[in-house]
Design a protein around this motif. Structure first.
Motif, short mmCIF file in Angstrom:
data_model
loop_
_atom_site.label_atom_id
_atom_site.label_comp_id
_atom_site.label_asym_id
_atom_site.label_seq_id
_atom_site.Cartn_x
_atom_site.Cartn_y
_atom_site.Cartn_z
N GLY A 1 -48.58 0.82 17.39
CA GLY A 1 -48.50 2.27 17.44
C GLY A 1 -49.15 2.91 18.65
O GLY A 1 -49.44 4.11 18.66
N GLY A 2 -49.40 2.17 19.68
CA GLY A 2 -50.03 2.70 20.89
C GLY A 2 -50.67 1.59 21.67
O GLY A 2 -50.53 0.40 21.36
N ALA A 3 -51.40 1.96 22.72
CA ALA A 3 -52.05 0.97 23.58
C ALA A 3 -53.12 0.23 22.79
O ALA A 3 -53.97 0.83 22.14
CB ALA A 3 -52.65 1.65 24.79
N LEU A 4 -53.08 -1.09 22.86
CA LEU A 4 -54.06 -1.92 22.17
C LEU A 4 -55.34 -1.97 23.02
O LEU A 4 -55.27 -2.20 24.23
CB LEU A 4 -53.49 -3.33 21.98
CG LEU A 4 -54.21 -4.26 21.02
CD1 LEU A 4 -54.13 -3.72 19.60
CD2 LEU A 4 -53.58 -5.65 21.09
N PRO A 5 -56.50 -1.74 22.42
CA PRO A 5 -57.74 -1.86 23.20
C PRO A 5 -57.81 -3.21 23.89
O PRO A 5 -57.46 -4.24 23.30
CB PRO A 5 -58.83 -1.69 22.13
CG PRO A 5 -58.19 -0.89 21.05
CD PRO A 5 -56.75 -1.35 21.02
N GLU A 6 -58.28 -3.24 25.12
CA GLU A 6 -58.28 -4.46 25.90
C GLU A 6 -59.09 -5.57 25.23
O GLU A 6 -58.72 -6.75 25.28
CB GLU A 6 -58.83 -4.19 27.30
CG GLU A 6 -58.82 -5.41 28.23
CD GLU A 6 -57.43 -6.05 28.36
OE1 GLU A 6 -57.37 -7.30 28.52
OE2 GLU A 6 -56.42 -5.33 28.30
N GLU A 7 -60.19 -5.21 24.58
CA GLU A 7 -60.99 -6.21 23.89
C GLU A 7 -60.21 -6.89 22.78
O GLU A 7 -60.27 -8.12 22.62
CB GLU A 7 -62.26 -5.56 23.32
CG GLU A 7 -63.19 -6.55 22.64
CD GLU A 7 -64.45 -5.88 22.11
OE1 GLU A 7 -65.24 -6.57 21.44
OE2 GLU A 7 -64.64 -4.68 22.37
N ARG A 8 -59.45 -6.09 22.02
CA ARG A 8 -58.63 -6.64 20.94
C ARG A 8 -57.51 -7.50 21.51
O ARG A 8 -57.22 -8.58 20.99
CB ARG A 8 -58.06 -5.50 20.09
CG ARG A 8 -57.10 -5.93 19.01
CD ARG A 8 -57.74 -6.82 17.98
NE ARG A 8 -56.84 -7.08 16.86
CZ ARG A 8 -56.86 -8.18 16.14
NH1 ARG A 8 -57.74 -9.13 16.38
NH2 ARG A 8 -56.01 -8.34 15.13
N ARG A 9 -56.86 -7.02 22.57
CA ARG A 9 -55.78 -7.78 23.21
C ARG A 9 -56.31 -9.12 23.70
O ARG A 9 -55.68 -10.17 23.49
CB ARG A 9 -55.18 -6.99 24.37
CG ARG A 9 -54.12 -7.75 25.15
CD ARG A 9 -53.57 -6.91 26.31
NE ARG A 9 -52.56 -7.64 27.05
CZ ARG A 9 -52.84 -8.47 28.05
NH1 ARG A 9 -54.11 -8.66 28.44
NH2 ARG A 9 -51.87 -9.11 28.67
N ARG A 10 -57.45 -9.12 24.35
CA ARG A 10 -58.03 -10.36 24.87
C ARG A 10 -58.36 -11.32 23.75
O ARG A 10 -58.13 -12.54 23.86
CB ARG A 10 -59.28 -10.02 25.69
CG ARG A 10 -59.88 -11.24 26.39
CD ARG A 10 -60.91 -10.84 27.44
NE ARG A 10 -61.97 -10.00 26.87
CZ ARG A 10 -62.12 -8.71 27.12
NH1 ARG A 10 -61.27 -8.09 27.93
NH2 ARG A 10 -63.11 -8.03 26.58
N ALA A 11 -58.87 -10.80 22.64
CA ALA A 11 -59.21 -11.67 21.50
C ALA A 11 -57.97 -12.33 20.93
O ALA A 11 -57.99 -13.52 20.56
CB ALA A 11 -59.93 -10.86 20.44
#
Length: 238
Positions: free
Chosen positions: A182-192
């Protein structure tokens, strides 16, 4: 003979990529979506036939099926995280609404569409449904719906295999290029999410589309009743 392919939820993300892959292969592709503008635009861009259809509506599913005399490939790609249902004023009522929305969008839509087109599924045909890694862990009501999708698929395979129709689920891991979050994924979550994989990269919509195309190929005729995990090793099976 030109194959006829139906992709529900084919206007964006994985569904669009699947529709594009079969269209590129010369198939007669029909795609569905809920918004008329998106359906018309995507169908024109891909050279496909577009149908406005809510897969969770049994009347709409029956009308969709009536368009076909023969169907070679059905891809149940409609689904995802539903928009938050209206508040009911009761915590348990709100919880029930969330579960009902997830079951409708991620399980019942596939069930209704498949049952509606069952009479026209061609021998040697294929039913593919889009599952999720969320069925294996931390998936909540969404994951539970996707787990039920896999259980239903196993039963469906036993029913349709005598007709030569294979039925499989593609359980996708983290896939970029979709509106799932539903929108841009936080970079920390994406990296995890990427770090959970063995190959160190996010999935792509083309990864899932290629798997769907294989499942509908002659080389996959003895592959049925399965859940295929396409997640770069983020969830492994034995």
């Amino acid at each position: 003979m030109t194959r006829t392919v139906l992709v529900t939820g084919g206007t964006s993300g994985i569904g669009r990529a699947v529709a594009a892959r079969f269209a590129a292969d010369g198939a007669e592709v029909h795609l569905t979506g809920r918004r008329a503008e998106a359906v018309e635009r995507t169908a024109a861009e891909l050279g496909a036939h577009g149908v406005v259809c809510d897969a969770t509506d049994p009347v709409a599913a029956a009308a969709l099926a009536a368009r076909f005399e023969r169907l070679d490939v059905l891809v149940n790609a409609a689904g995802g995280l539903p928009a938050g249902p209206a508040a009911t004023g009761s915590p348990l009522g709100d919880l029930l609404a969330v579960w009902q929305a997830n079951l409708a969008q991620n399980l019942l839509g596939a069930v209704l569409t498949t049952e509606a087109v069952r009479p026209v599924l061609a021998p040697g045909g294929t039913v593919i449904s889009l599952g999720s890694i969320g069925a294996e862990r931390r998936g909540g009501s969404y994951g539970a719906a996707k787990a039920a999708l896999a259980a239903w698929n196993a039963a469906l395979s036993a029913e349709l295999a005598p007709r030569g129709v294979s039925c499989n689920v593609i359980a996708a891991g983290y896939v970029e290029g979709t509106a799932f979050f539903g929108g841009a994924l936080p970079e920390e979550r994406r990296r995890a999410l990427i770090e959970e994989t063995h190959d160190g990269r996010p999935g792509t919509v083309e990864d899932i589309a290629a798997t769907a195309h294989f499942l509908a190929s002659p080389g996959a005729r003895h592959l049925t009743g399965q859940t295929l995990h396409v997640n770069g090793g983020a969830h492994t099976t034995r």
